[in-house]
Design a protein around this motif. Structure first.
Motif: not given
Ligand SMILES: Nc1ncnc2c1ncn2[C@@H]1O[C@@H]2COP(=O)(O)O[C@H]2[C@H]1O
Length: 807
Positions: A386-387, A453-457, A461-464, A469-471
């Motif tokens: 990611g990143g 459920k797993k997908a949503q978590t 997580q990725n969004e957070d 990171a952008s902050g």
């Protein structure tokens, strides 16, 4: 003395007769070994008849020996017909016929019987008229069917059938040469030995010289002396024709056999050669060519075939599923998705899984691509990247992890890959296509819910992470999801013990309580900086490691590891605890399991019940089936075990069979009946017509003192629920029964910790054959149990104690 011997022989032969099987399995070792003996006798006859008829080896001196061999082989032919062939069981309408009268009748109907009978035709009585001519034994050659039968049966059971096939072909070839040699010698005698250049010259060993001549002719090597008359020309023409047609055919057969044996390797070389030529033709970059070759090579090394799926295609669907589940079982049980879902889902999916191999650094999927497949890690590690620049490892996934599912689940706005995933080293993955996943998920909403459920978590997580990171404009390294560095893992030995103790036991409760908060604690006991559990305790005293567990509920276990380094108790203790139960004292761990009287886990939901039961059943069955005598007596039960596999590794599951295998089936039956009885005692079931009650003819009382108290998880409302309930209960009963220490055998021993004295301990170690090393005496144990006493006595001045969270 003579009389004694006679009686002994009588007894022995009676015993032999009694132990001889009533009917014989045509594939059994006994029968095939017997066929070998008959085949040897046949080969002897086939060789000796012409040899003796033509060559001068049958002399008055050798005759008694030759006749003894002859009549010995005749005796074997007779025994074969009278004792063996009549007992061979056969298949009729899909069932084995094992009735002696029927097997006899079946043999009498066969052509083989007629040939066998003819082969014993006493033509050799003509000896009395014409003298000893071996040709009178020609009927013995009619036993050839047994020779073929032996090789066919060997072909079916041998681990390397190629060797058997080549041996048979070689025998044919040698026999042809033998016949030719006999023919040549007969011609030479008829024309007169040494009468011309072509015939045998009478020098050296006649048989060896004639064999040499025949081999040269049969293999068309040539350079034989020129025939001198028409008879010799005819003989040579015939011999060469035999060589050209029959011999060439046999040699071709050997080539085919070898080619079949090495077919896979040849195919691999062909594919590799074709691929290399094709890549060169396309002028592909060197690096890519190298990777393709590496892939082919690695796949071949691992699977020894490049067409794994095609091999299974010839099997019926059910068998194919069983094979696939068996092969992939160890991986599939680790997949969280399958752990909580219906077993049938696993069976539905397993055939749709396609194995693929990725090389180090290969991109498995790229962020933004349309998702078409999801993956399960079979072997190796993959990294979710990611990143902003895709260079941050979001997670490292290991065996049993599922990924690539988010974009397949139809979550609004998520039909594209949410991250890059790449292979860290060589990774073996299973691929599951989108259509196949949905086919299966349609019928299994539970699995669908888990995945979503797993997908949503993960999405959250990725969004957070992205927001953060952008902050901060900083790269953020996320923790791996397979290994949490903040928590020291529970040592292996403790883990094993904790898995086998009852979850409601004091010991398990204590550990569970500290699960979230307490860190792993290894400290100096004299500093008073730790809190040892009163139930499960690991300690190291002057270089000796101990693991003690002692409660009425949990059973008694005391493991001692004396060979630790004396220098650093803390390190020694850690080492000790990181050993597996097998490393330390398997017998003592078994002892603990013996003493755990309750179910290893109390399932809370129906799916959990089924999941647990199925694992347990497998382990129990595996144990059962490992018992030789059970395999023999109830082979059918084995067939019912398509899913049988190894217990999940690291599960710590070490179930002990509570009974001798001979009693296993009846024991299981009683338990099943008990479960039915229990269920039928439910009020609302009595009113509904419950068929299973009618079947409870054999139902017996629970064994006294068995402590069997089955609890139904729910009250069945109708007949179908009742039936499914019965099934569950039966399973529970099996499980329950198998976990019962006191059901083991009739002499139920007192729990060891009741008396707590050293005599008890020693008797226990005798009974269970526990070595001194593994089993600490009770008196000694007492010293450890009383911590203050221990300290006072100065016994433990440098003692280290250990406490762990339970992960
Ligand atoms: N933070 C994460 N941790 C673990 N796996 C992830 C994470 N983000 C994405 N994935 C997996 O990576 C896969 C990429 O393809 P999908 O979006 O289909 O499904 C994704 C998830 O299975």
């Amino acid at each position: 003395m003579e009389e004694d011997k006679g009686i002994w022989y009588c007894r022995m032969s009676k015993q032999l007769l009694l132990s001889f099987p009533r009917v014989l399995d045509p594939q059994s070792k006994v029968y095939i070994s017997w066929l070998l003996i008959v085949t040897l006798c046949f080969v002897y006859n086939a060789w000796s008849i012409f040899l003796r008829a033509v060559f001068q080896y049958q002399t008055p001196e050798s005759l008694p020996y030759l006749l003894s061999f002859d009549y010995f082989s005749d005796a074997i032919y007779i025994i074969d017909m009278v004792v063996f062939k009549v007992r061979v069981k056969y298949l009729h309408e899909g069932f084995w016929v094992e009735d002696l009268a029927a097997t006899r009748k079946n043999y009498f109907k066969k052509t083989m019987f007629k040939m066998d009978l003819l082969s014993l035709f006493p033509l050799d009585l003509l000896y009395l008229v014409y003298g000893f001519n071996a040709l009178f034994r020609f009927p013995r050659m009619l036993k050839v069917q047994t020779f073929w039968e032996f090789f066919n049966r060997m072909d079916a059971v041998a681990k390397s059938p190629y060797v058997v096939r080549i041996l048979r072909t070689l025998i044919y070839m040698m026999y042809l040469i033998h016949l030719n040699a006999c023919g040549y010698y007969a011609m030479s005698v008829w024309e007169g030995i040494g009468s011309n250049d072509w015939v045998f010259q009478g020098e050296g060993n006649a048989y060896i010289r004639c064999m040499y001549f025949a081999t040269k002719t049969a293999t068309s090597i040539g350079k034989n002396p020129k025939p001198k008359n028409e008879y010799e020309y005819i003989f040579m023409t015939f011999s060469w024709l035999t060589g050209v047609f029959i011999f060439a055919f046999l040699i071709g057969q050997i080539r085919d056999i070898v080619a079949t044996a090495t077919q896979n390797t040849t195919q691999y070389h062909q594919v590799m050669d074709q691929m290399v030529r094709y890549m060169r033709h396309l002028n592909l970059p060197e690096n890519l060519q190298y990777r393709v070759r590496l892939w082919l090579n690695h796949t071949w090394e691992q699977q020894k075939t490049l067409h794994e799926s095609k091999i299974l295609d010839s099997l019926p669907m059910k068998m194919k599923t069983d094979v696939a589940i068996n092969v992939h079982y160890n991986t599939l049980v680790k997949v969280q998705l399958f752990k909580n879902c219906d077993k049938a889902l696993l069976r539905d999916l397993v055939l749709k899984l396609r194995p693929v191999l990725f090389l180090p650094g290969d991109n498995i999927c790229r962020k933004g691509e349309l998702g078409k497949e999801m993956y399960i890690v079979n072997k190796g590690l993959v990294q979710v990247m990611g990143g902003e620049e895709g260079d941050v490892v979001l997670a490292t996934l290991s065996e049993g992890s599922v990924f690539g599912e988010i974009s397949l689940l139809g979550i609004p706005g998520c039909n594209r890959r949410t991250a890059d995933v790449r292979s860290k080293g060589f990774s073996n993955l299973f691929v599951l296509g989108k259509a196949d996943l949905w086919d299966a998920l349609e019928h299994y909403p539970d699995a669908q819910a888990i995945l979503k459920k797993k997908a949503q978590t993960l999405i959250k997580q990725n969004e957070d992470r992205e927001k953060l990171a952008s902050g901060s404009r900083k790269k953020i390294e996320a923790e791996t999801i397979i290994r949490d560095p903040s928590r020291t893992p529970t040592p292996r030995l403790l883990k094993t013990v904790l898995e086998v103790v009852h979850p409601n036991s004091m010991c398990a409760q204590l550990f569970n309580k500290k699960r979230s908060s307490a860190p792993v604690l290894i400290g100096d006991r004299s500093q008073n900086n730790l809190l040892p559990s009163p139930r499960l305790r690991a300690s190291s005293v002057s270089g000796v490691g101990y693991l003690s567990l002692n409660t009425k509920q949990d059973g008694f276990l005391n493991l001692k590891m004396p060979s630790l380094s004396q220098k650093d108790d803390k390190v020694s203790l850690e080492n000790f605890l990181n050993k597996t139960s097998e490393d330390i004292a398997p017998k003592a761990i078994k002892e603990l399991l013996h003493r755990v009287p309750t179910l290893p886990h109390k399932p809370s939901t129906q799916s959990e019940v089924i999941r647990n039961l199925e694992t347990e059943e497998k382990v129990i069955w595996e144990r059962l089936c490992s018992h030789e005598d059970l395999i023999k007596s109830s082979a059918a039960s084995l067939d019912e075990l398509p899913m049988m596999g190894k217990p999940p590794t690291g599960s710590g599951l070490e179930l002990q069979l509570p009974y001798k295998p001979a009693e296993a089936n009846s024991c299981l039956k009683t338990e099943e009946k008990l479960a039915r009885e229990e269920m039928c005692s439910h009020g609302n079931l009595i009113t509904s017509p419950v068929t299973p009650v009618d079947e409870l003819v054999l139902m017996g009382k629970p064994p006294t003192g068995s402590g069997l108290k089955l609890q139904l998880p729910y009250k069945p409302a109708d007949q179908s629920e009742a039936n499914s309930c019965l099934k569950t209960e039966e399973k529970l009963a099996r499980e329950e029964m198998c976990s019962h220490g006191n059901l083991i055998t009739s002499p139920v021993d007192e729990p060891l910790n009741n008396g707590c004295n050293s005599s008890n301990a020693s008797s226990a170690s005798e009974q269970y054959n526990i070595e001194e090393e593994d089993f600490l005496s009770f008196s000694e144990y007492h010293k450890y149990k009383q911590l203050p006493q221990l300290q006072q006595s100065g016994f433990c001045s440098t003692g280290y104690f250990f406490e762990s969270e339970f992960k």
